[in-house]
Design an enzyme around this catalytic site. Structure first.
Site, PDB file in Angstrom:
ATOM      1  N   GLY A 189      71.564  87.392  42.218  1.00 44.62           N
ATOM      2  CA  GLY A 189      72.149  88.205  43.533  1.00 44.62           C
ATOM      3  C   GLY A 189      73.567  87.820  43.602  1.00 44.62           C
ATOM      4  N   LYS A 229      76.129  83.007  31.076  1.00 46.28           N
ATOM      5  CA  LYS A 229      75.074  82.282  30.170  1.00 46.28           C
ATOM      6  C   LYS A 229      75.690  82.013  28.547  1.00 46.28           C
ATOM      7  CE  LYS A 229      72.119  84.942  31.712  1.00 46.28           C
ATOM      8  NZ  LYS A 229      72.501  85.460  32.837  1.00 46.28           N
ATOM      9  N   GLU A 243      76.554  75.685  37.320  1.00 44.23           N
ATOM     10  CA  GLU A 243      75.308  76.005  38.248  1.00 44.23           C
ATOM     11  C   GLU A 243      74.794  77.066  38.102  1.00 44.23           C
ATOM     12  OE1 GLU A 243      73.904  73.033  39.802  1.00 44.23           O
ATOM     13  OE2 GLU A 243      72.163  74.631  39.617  1.00 44.23           O
ATOM     14  N   GLU A 294      67.890  96.123  33.860  1.00 44.81           N
ATOM     15  CA  GLU A 294      68.835  96.859  33.440  1.00 44.81           C
ATOM     16  C   GLU A 294      68.365  98.182  32.813  1.00 44.81           C
ATOM     17  OE1 GLU A 294      72.197  96.348  33.216  1.00 44.81           O
ATOM     18  OE2 GLU A 294      71.858  94.132  33.971  1.00 44.81           O
ATOM     19  N   LYS A 323      68.601  80.411  28.930  1.00 44.44           N
ATOM     20  CA  LYS A 323      68.510  79.288  30.286  1.00 44.44           C
ATOM     21  C   LYS A 323      67.908  78.054  29.882  1.00 44.44           C
ATOM     22  CE  LYS A 323      68.812  83.027  33.671  1.00 44.44           C
ATOM     23  NZ  LYS A 323      68.140  84.174  34.253  1.00 44.44           N
ATOM     24  N   GLY A 379      66.571  98.316  40.748  1.00 43.54           N
ATOM     25  CA  GLY A 379      68.023  97.375  40.348  1.00 43.54           C
ATOM     26  C   GLY A 379      67.642  96.053  39.824  1.00 43.54           C
ATOM     27  N   VAL A 427      71.767  79.077  35.688  1.00 42.19           N
ATOM     28  CA  VAL A 427      70.423  78.954  35.744  1.00 42.19           C
ATOM     29  C   VAL A 427      69.825  79.112  37.425  1.00 42.19           C
ATOM     30  CG1 VAL A 427      68.405  77.498  35.110  1.00 42.19           C
ATOM     31  CG2 VAL A 427      70.319  77.506  33.677  1.00 42.19           C
ATOM     32  N   ASP A 464      67.005  86.342  27.840  1.00 46.48           N
ATOM     33  CA  ASP A 464      67.759  85.877  29.022  1.00 46.48           C
ATOM     34  C   ASP A 464      67.059  84.418  29.505  1.00 46.48           C
ATOM     35  OD1 ASP A 464      69.415  86.277  31.540  1.00 46.48           O
ATOM     36  OD2 ASP A 464      67.315  85.853  32.499  1.00 46.48           O
TER      37      ASP A 464
HETATM   38  N1  LIG Z   1      74.713  89.067  39.353  1.00 43.60           N
HETATM   39  C1  LIG Z   1      73.701  88.025  39.156  1.00 43.60           C
HETATM   40  O1  LIG Z   1      72.728  87.968  39.980  1.00 43.60           O
HETATM   41  C2  LIG Z   1      73.977  86.997  38.116  1.00 43.60           C
HETATM   42  C3  LIG Z   1      73.214  85.765  38.279  1.00 43.60           C
HETATM   43  C4  LIG Z   1      73.503  84.586  37.511  1.00 43.60           C
HETATM   44  C5  LIG Z   1      74.533  84.773  36.535  1.00 43.60           C
HETATM   45  N2  LIG Z   1      75.271  86.059  36.506  1.00 43.60           N
HETATM   46  C6  LIG Z   1      76.338  86.095  35.520  1.00 43.60           C
HETATM   47  O2  LIG Z   1      77.765  86.117  36.283  1.00 43.60           O
HETATM   48  C7  LIG Z   1      78.541  87.216  35.506  1.00 43.60           C
HETATM   49  C8  LIG Z   1      78.993  88.098  36.458  1.00 43.60           C
HETATM   50  O3  LIG Z   1      77.915  89.038  36.781  1.00 43.60           O
HETATM   51  P1  LIG Z   1      77.850  90.246  37.687  1.00 43.60           P
HETATM   52  O4  LIG Z   1      76.675  90.628  38.208  1.00 43.60           O
HETATM   53  O5  LIG Z   1      79.136  90.027  38.574  1.00 43.60           O
HETATM   54  O6  LIG Z   1      78.529  91.126  36.629  1.00 43.60           O
HETATM   55  P2  LIG Z   1      79.272  92.488  36.496  1.00 43.60           P
HETATM   56  O7  LIG Z   1      79.262  93.071  37.808  1.00 43.60           O
HETATM   57  O8  LIG Z   1      79.290  93.284  35.465  1.00 43.60           O
HETATM   58  O9  LIG Z   1      80.801  92.144  36.758  1.00 43.60           O
HETATM   59  C9  LIG Z   1      81.392  91.494  35.694  1.00 43.60           C
HETATM   60  C10 LIG Z   1      83.084  91.822  35.868  1.00 43.60           C
HETATM   61  O10 LIG Z   1      83.719  91.307  34.720  1.00 43.60           O
HETATM   62  C11 LIG Z   1      84.799  91.983  34.353  1.00 43.60           C
HETATM   63  N3  LIG Z   1      85.112  91.938  32.989  1.00 43.60           N
HETATM   64  C12 LIG Z   1      85.033  92.552  32.014  1.00 43.60           C
HETATM   65  N4  LIG Z   1      85.695  91.849  30.943  1.00 43.60           N
HETATM   66  C13 LIG Z   1      86.703  91.320  31.529  1.00 43.60           C
HETATM   67  C14 LIG Z   1      87.583  90.542  30.826  1.00 43.60           C
HETATM   68  N5  LIG Z   1      87.863  90.513  29.739  1.00 43.60           N
HETATM   69  N6  LIG Z   1      88.439  89.785  31.814  1.00 43.60           N
HETATM   70  C15 LIG Z   1      88.145  89.718  33.146  1.00 43.60           C
HETATM   71  N7  LIG Z   1      87.007  90.345  33.716  1.00 43.60           N
HETATM   72  C16 LIG Z   1      86.243  91.164  32.735  1.00 43.60           C
HETATM   73  C17 LIG Z   1      83.799  93.415  34.686  1.00 43.60           C
HETATM   74  O11 LIG Z   1      85.033  94.411  34.940  1.00 43.60           O
HETATM   75  P3  LIG Z   1      84.653  96.078  34.361  1.00 43.60           P
HETATM   76  O12 LIG Z   1      84.348  96.672  35.515  1.00 43.60           O
HETATM   77  O13 LIG Z   1      85.890  96.525  33.888  1.00 43.60           O
HETATM   78  O14 LIG Z   1      83.355  95.921  33.459  1.00 43.60           O
HETATM   79  C18 LIG Z   1      83.293  93.313  36.173  1.00 43.60           C
HETATM   80  O15 LIG Z   1      84.225  93.503  37.170  1.00 43.60           O
HETATM   81  C19 LIG Z   1      77.711  87.518  34.185  1.00 43.60           C
HETATM   82  O16 LIG Z   1      77.886  86.931  33.286  1.00 43.60           O
HETATM   83  C20 LIG Z   1      76.198  87.457  34.725  1.00 43.60           C
HETATM   84  O17 LIG Z   1      75.436  87.373  33.535  1.00 43.60           O
HETATM   85  C21 LIG Z   1      75.128  87.189  37.483  1.00 43.60           C
END
Ligand SMILES: NC(=O)c1ccc[n+]([C@@H]2O[C@H](COP(=O)([O-])OP(=O)(O)OC[C@H]3O[C@@H](n4cnc5c(N)ncnc54)[C@H](OP(=O)(O)O)[C@@H]3O)[C@@H](O)[C@H]2O)c1
Length: 328
Positions: A304, A108, A132, A192, A207, A189, A135, A203
């Site tokens: 998720g 976002k 997509e 945060e 959106k 979970g 949001v 957050d």
């Molecule tokens: N999970 C959800 O339900 C959800 C829903 C909607 C949107 N999102 C968005 O989608 C994104 C990913 O979410 P997530 O839940 O997968 O988060 P996450 O588990 O924190 O994964 C983020 C990944 O990006 C890596 N990273 C950090 N800095 C980086 C860089 N400079 N270059 C490349 N990779 C890098 C992190 O590595 P490290 O382990 O080294 O930190 C981690 O593996 C976030 O922006 C989140 O807000 C997530």
């Protein structure tokens, strides 16, 4: 989310693809112009938390080098969200767009802070931008609003855009105090360790800004959205609302008025017979009020790994469709 995406690509094979690189600072980075094996990547990361024990011709590239040298024609950006700076994601997206690569992001930050700059740059380079997952994760509200409701005359958009706060409010309605409901959300979970982004409404406000920009042609930034969170809500207030036939929900709202647009996130007393009132727990929903169809509501998951990975797949499918199935 990256792992959710790769799992869907492996299991459903929604289109032919080669996964030419993965870059992650902690789990390792690999690149192979012939394509990495999705199954091997998933197994290795699940066994060891890392991917770099696999063989590949190029290793250790950080994100910038991966974008520049992997030969990918689409870059998927899924680094952690930073709603203050938008980095590192904004830099990654800018770099990929400048190189003429189509991009998809679930992050976002860049779009709540720099939407117009990034989409203008993309237009100037004939680059497509998929967002997509930013949001309601994989629940397809952006494509729905932008494509299917385009001519219906959207007057307002109201939604439950944050699952954590909706869960807390649902638990409070069932009798829990705020602090108790918050720590339960943290245990499960959903929230945060530092829950401020959720409970203070930023957050959801991010959106709202993305919805305004993407669906209503606005030029809003996160800071333009009026914002009030849920931390000040007492259980007595929830009970009083209930006695009056209402339910308190944290609602993100966009209202077109005269020539302007009003954007807000705040606790609202939603009548029990409104579709948003029945959205409980971590679910999300969005109601579009339109001139032709009246109200149309879409509800579904708002978070998720698999759900958000699916949003990326749906963006990749749109890019393929737009490009007529051809590589650029
Ligand atoms: N999970 C959800 O339900 C959800 C829903 C909607 C949107 N999102 C968005 O989608 C994104 C990913 O979410 P997530 O839940 O997968 O988060 P996450 O588990 O924190 O994964 C983020 C990944 O990006 C890596 N990273 C950090 N800095 C980086 C860089 N400079 N270059 C490349 N990779 C890098 C992190 O590595 P490290 O382990 O080294 O930190 C981690 O593996 C976030 O922006 C989140 O807000 C997530």
């Amino acid at each position: 989310v990256g792992q959710g995406l790769v799992r869907i690509l492996r299991d459903r094979k929604p289109f032919p693809f080669a996964l030419v690189a993965v870059s992650d600072p902690a789990k390792g980075s690999l690149a192979d112009p012939e394509g990495l094996d999705p199954d091997a990547l998933l197994r290795t990361v699940s066994d060891s938390g890392r991917i770099d024990s696999l063989a590949a011709p190029f290793r250790g590239w950080e994100a910038t080098q991966t974008i520049a040298e992997s030969g990918a024609n689409v870059v998927v950006e899924m680094s952690p969200t930073d709603l203050t700076t938008g980095e590192p994601a904004t830099g990654h997206l800018r770099h990929a767009i400048e190189m003429g690569l189509d991009v998809v992001t679930t992050n976002k930050g860049p779009l709540a802070l720099h939407y117009r700059e990034l989409t203008d740059l993309a237009q100037s380079r004939d680059v497509l931008v998929g967002m997509e997952g930013t949001v309601l994760s994989g629940t397809p509200v952006l494509a729905f609003g932008r494509e299917l409701l385009k001519a219906a005359g959207i007057r307002s958009i109201s939604g439950i855009l944050n699952g954590t706060t909706n869960y807390i409010l649902s638990r409070m309605e069932a009798g829990a105090e705020y602090a108790e409901a918050l720590s339960e959300a943290q245990r499960k979970g959903y929230a945060e360790a530092d829950p401020r982004g959720d409970v203070e409404g930023s957050d959801a406000a991010a959106k709202v800004a993305i919805l305004a920009n993407h669906l209503l042609g606005a030029d809003l930034r996160l800071g333009d959205v009026e914002r009030e969170g849920i931390a000040g809500i007492a259980r007595a207030e929830i009970e009083n609302a209930r006695a009056a036939g209402k339910r308190i929900k944290l609602v993100g709202r966009l209202e077109t008025e005269n020539e302007g647009l009003r954007a807000s996130v705040r606790p609202a007393h939603v009548p029990l017979d409104h579709p948003l009132a029945s959205v409980g727990g971590v679910s999300n929903a969005l109601t579009f009020e339109t001139e032709i169809l009246g109200e149309v509501t879409v509800s579904g998951p708002g978070a998720g790994r698999m759900e958000t990975g699916y949003a990326v797949v749906s963006d990749l499918l749109s890019i393929l469709r737009e490009r007529g199935g051809r590589r650029r």
